[in-house]
Design a protein around this motif. Structure first.
Motif, PDB file in Angstrom:
ATOM      1  N   HIS A   1       0.844  -1.186   0.000  1.00 57.37           N
ATOM      2  CA  HIS A   1       0.000   0.000   0.000  1.00 57.37           C
ATOM      3  C   HIS A   1       0.882   1.240   0.000  1.00 57.37           C
ATOM      4  CE1 HIS A   1      -3.587  -2.359   0.606  1.00 57.37           C
ATOM      5  NE2 HIS A   1      -2.950  -3.025   1.550  1.00 57.37           N
ATOM      6  N   PRO A   2       0.595   2.217  -0.858  1.00 55.48           N
ATOM      7  CA  PRO A   2       1.414   3.431  -0.903  1.00 55.48           C
ATOM      8  C   PRO A   2       1.501   4.096   0.467  1.00 55.48           C
ATOM      9  CG  PRO A   2      -0.098   3.361  -2.760  1.00 55.48           C
ATOM     10  CD  PRO A   2      -0.492   2.243  -1.835  1.00 55.48           C
ATOM     11  N   GLY A   3       2.727   4.432   0.858  1.00 56.28           N
ATOM     12  CA  GLY A   3       2.941   5.143   2.103  1.00 56.28           C
ATOM     13  C   GLY A   3       2.878   4.291   3.357  1.00 56.28           C
TER      14      GLY A   3
ATOM     15  N   LEU B   1       5.827  -9.568  -1.354  1.00 56.56           N
ATOM     16  CA  LEU B   1       5.248  -8.360  -0.761  1.00 56.56           C
ATOM     17  C   LEU B   1       4.392  -7.594  -1.752  1.00 56.56           C
ATOM     18  CD1 LEU B   1       8.394  -7.012   1.113  1.00 56.56           C
ATOM     19  CD2 LEU B   1       6.467  -8.275   2.095  1.00 56.56           C
ATOM     20  N   ASP B   2       4.781  -7.637  -3.031  1.00 61.66           N
ATOM     21  CA  ASP B   2       4.077  -6.851  -4.044  1.00 61.66           C
ATOM     22  C   ASP B   2       4.242  -7.528  -5.393  1.00 61.66           C
ATOM     23  OD1 ASP B   2       2.733  -4.087  -4.458  1.00 61.66           O
ATOM     24  OD2 ASP B   2       4.208  -4.167  -6.060  1.00 61.66           O
ATOM     25  N   ASP B   3       3.149  -7.682  -6.113  1.00 59.12           N
ATOM     26  CA  ASP B   3       3.187  -8.290  -7.451  1.00 59.12           C
ATOM     27  C   ASP B   3       2.156  -7.582  -8.314  1.00 59.12           C
ATOM     28  OD1 ASP B   3       3.173  -9.836  -9.727  1.00 59.12           O
ATOM     29  OD2 ASP B   3       3.009 -11.740  -8.673  1.00 59.12           O
ATOM     30  N   ASP B   4       2.659  -6.746  -9.208  1.00 56.30           N
ATOM     31  CA  ASP B   4       1.734  -5.994 -10.063  1.00 56.30           C
ATOM     32  C   ASP B   4       1.624  -6.599 -11.454  1.00 56.30           C
ATOM     33  OD1 ASP B   4       3.999  -5.233 -11.442  1.00 56.30           O
ATOM     34  OD2 ASP B   4       3.759  -3.084 -11.109  1.00 56.30           O
TER      35      ASP B   4
END
Length: 119
Positions: A8-10, A42-45
């Motif tokens: 999540h951004p930030g 953690l992150d997969d776009d």
């Protein structure tokens, strides 16, 4: 809507302390000891993946994927079987780029944790 993990951004994700479930390294990859590995995406776009990977003390063979990683903790040596290159010594702060298909041997002296980014 995708159920792939997204940062999540930030918002902070603490890669140094996140709990990782370890599994034994496949017998045909073990070079020495009884190493285990754990990882968490953690992150997969869909275009790139960011994750945390950890290996316990021991040695294993691997075939690499394209990635850049930063070592957060631990100590290890990576030998390059193909293409042949001089071994590298990893410690906290080491930044390394690997290419798909490289054949390596990871010898971990102190549990190694890294954050990786792969396309």
């Amino acid at each position: 809507m995708s159920d792939a993990p997204r940062l999540h951004p930030g918002v902070i994700a603490d890669a140094a302390t996140v709990e990782l479930a370890h599994v034994p390294v496949e017998a045909d990859q073990v070079v020495a000891g009884s190493p285990t590995t754990g990882h968490l995406v953690l992150d997969d776009d869909g275009g790139r993946t960011v994750g945390v990977w950890e290996m316990s003390v021991g040695a294993m063979r691997d075939v690499e994927a394209d990635e850049v990683f930063v070592v957060l903790a631990g100590a290890a040596t990576v030998e390059f079987e193909h293409p042949h290159a001089s071994p590298i010594v990893l410690r906290p702060g080491s930044v390394v780029r690997l290419e798909s298909g490289m054949r390596t041997i990871w010898t971990v002296r102190q549990t190694l944790r890294k954050v990786y980014v792969s396309p």
